[in-house]
Design an enzyme around this catalytic site. Structure first.
Site, PDB file in Angstrom:
ATOM      1  N   LYS A   1       0.858  -1.190   0.000  1.00 47.50           N
ATOM      2  CA  LYS A   1       0.000   0.000   0.000  1.00 47.50           C
ATOM      3  C   LYS A   1       0.893   1.238   0.000  1.00 47.50           C
ATOM      4  CE  LYS A   1       0.860   1.394   4.429  1.00 47.50           C
ATOM      5  NZ  LYS A   1       1.565   2.664   4.765  1.00 47.50           N
TER       6      LYS A   1
ATOM      7  N   ASP B   1      -1.602  -1.603  10.734  1.00 44.33           N
ATOM      8  CA  ASP B   1      -1.879  -1.631   9.296  1.00 44.33           C
ATOM      9  C   ASP B   1      -2.591  -2.909   8.858  1.00 44.33           C
ATOM     10  OD1 ASP B   1      -0.740   0.842   8.961  1.00 44.33           O
ATOM     11  OD2 ASP B   1       1.081   0.137   7.965  1.00 44.33           O
TER      12      ASP B   1
ATOM     13  N   GLY C   1       7.642   1.648   4.503  1.00 38.59           N
ATOM     14  CA  GLY C   1       6.384   2.379   4.570  1.00 38.59           C
ATOM     15  C   GLY C   1       5.314   1.850   3.644  1.00 38.59           C
ATOM     16  N   LEU C   2       5.480   0.603   3.178  1.00 39.76           N
ATOM     17  CA  LEU C   2       4.523   0.007   2.242  1.00 39.76           C
ATOM     18  C   LEU C   2       3.658  -1.075   2.880  1.00 39.76           C
ATOM     19  CD1 LEU C   2       6.823  -0.307  -0.910  1.00 39.76           C
ATOM     20  CD2 LEU C   2       5.182   1.498  -0.393  1.00 39.76           C
ATOM     21  N   GLY C   3       3.854  -1.324   4.165  1.00 38.35           N
ATOM     22  CA  GLY C   3       2.986  -2.268   4.885  1.00 38.35           C
ATOM     23  C   GLY C   3       3.217  -3.723   4.560  1.00 38.35           C
ATOM     24  N   GLY C   4       4.409  -4.081   4.100  1.00 37.82           N
ATOM     25  CA  GLY C   4       4.644  -5.459   3.672  1.00 37.82           C
ATOM     26  C   GLY C   4       4.398  -6.496   4.747  1.00 37.82           C
ATOM     27  N   GLY C   5       4.935  -6.272   5.950  1.00 34.56           N
ATOM     28  CA  GLY C   5       4.746  -7.246   7.024  1.00 34.56           C
ATOM     29  C   GLY C   5       3.291  -7.374   7.424  1.00 34.56           C
TER      30      GLY C   5
ATOM     31  N   GLY D   1      10.762  -1.940   6.170  1.00 37.22           N
ATOM     32  CA  GLY D   1      11.094  -0.586   6.590  1.00 37.22           C
ATOM     33  C   GLY D   1      10.896   0.429   5.496  1.00 37.22           C
TER      34      GLY D   1
END
Length: 293
Positions: A12, A136, A98-102, A96
């Protein structure tokens, strides 16, 4: 019953992000538009004969306690299941960034094990588990429940209030990864310090959900969004500022940092101009077109 399932976990970006003062529970309130983009991790989740959750990821070393294990423990406590799982992660979303991967991985994993166990948890329960894993995760859970791609929402509170809005399918986006990571905890501390400085505008001054949604629906060149994290993070990590300047130089109609960093994104007028910019940027940066969601 299926023994294995392969699913995507989308990234995202934040288009506009207001950070409100810290709350008594240790969280900050936010106001932001989140939208999924055309970059995703791929998870292959397999039932095993032993209780527990093991994770295989060739692209990065995950700590023993991670979003997969948190989601698994919360699921087991709620359902009483003794199912075990192995998850293989093909990682494309940088950590790290800011794309919400985890968080996206956790949401896709949770709904995969719900399918594999045949528990068919209601949406309300999936949302409850999401809150135990990370802020998130709420957004990505709603995105999966909706089945919409791309999925966009106005997100507020600490992330638990997710109100779906009309997604934009006409946003040729290029993601640029500066090669540095930003700790979320550090970013919140920096933005607190920044907002405490004399003369800083009152946090949350941008306004209501209605204003966010109207701005998002307007032509990209007329957007007035800003990200409260950008200035304090760039002041401490100049490489992000260099990436942002490079994206703007390539002709982006709008450019900013996503979330608390470090990924920078640009929205271009056409797919052709976005692809041209990605090629130009790739001389110095890792640049990825991310159309759709």
């Amino acid at each position: 019953m299926f023994q294995s399932i392969t699913v995507p976990a989308p990234a995202k970006i934040n288009i506009g992000l207001q950070v409100l003062p810290g709350r008594g529970d240790g969280y900050h309130g936010i106001r932001s538009i989140f939208t999924t983009v055309g970059l995703h991790d791929t998870l292959t989740v397999t039932r095993t004969g032993r209780k527990g959750c093991t994770v295989e990821c060739a692209q990065m070393a995950l700590p023993p306690e991670n979003t997969f294990t948190k989601a698994y423990k919360a699921f087991c406590v709620l359902t009483g299941t003794d199912c075990g799982f192995h998850v293989k992660v093909e990682k494309r979303i940088p950590s790290g960034g800011g794309l919400g991967g985890g968080s996206s991985d956790a949401s896709s994993f949770l709904q995969s094990i719900d399918t594999l166990c045949g528990t068919h948890l209601p949406s309300s329960v999936l949302r409850d588990i999401a809150g135990q894993v990370g802020s998130d995760v709420y957004f990505f859970t709603e995105a999966l429940i909706s089945g919409s791609a791309p999925f966009a929402a106005f997100v507020s509170g600490r992330g638990e209030h997710v109100q779906q809005i009309a997604a934009r399918t006409d946003l040729p986006i290029v993601l640029v990864f500066p090669g540095v990571s930003v700790s979320t905890a550090d970013a919140y501390r920096w933005v607190d310090e920044w907002q405490d400085q004399p003369g800083h505008p009152e946090p949350g001054a941008f306004g209501s959900m209605e204003r966010y949604v109207a701005d998002f629906a307007s032509p990209v060149g007329a957007w007035t969004f800003s990200n409260d994290f950008t200035a304090p993070v760039v002041a401490r990590v100049p490489r992000i500022g260099e990436a942002l300047a490079a994206v703007k130089k390539c002709g982006a109609e709008f450019a900013d940092m996503s979330g608390s960093g470090s990924t920078v994104f640009g929205v271009f007028e056409t797919e052709k101009s976005a692809l041209r910019a990605a090629e130009e940027l790739s001389g110095e940066w890792r640049a990825v077109p991310a159309f759709g969601g």
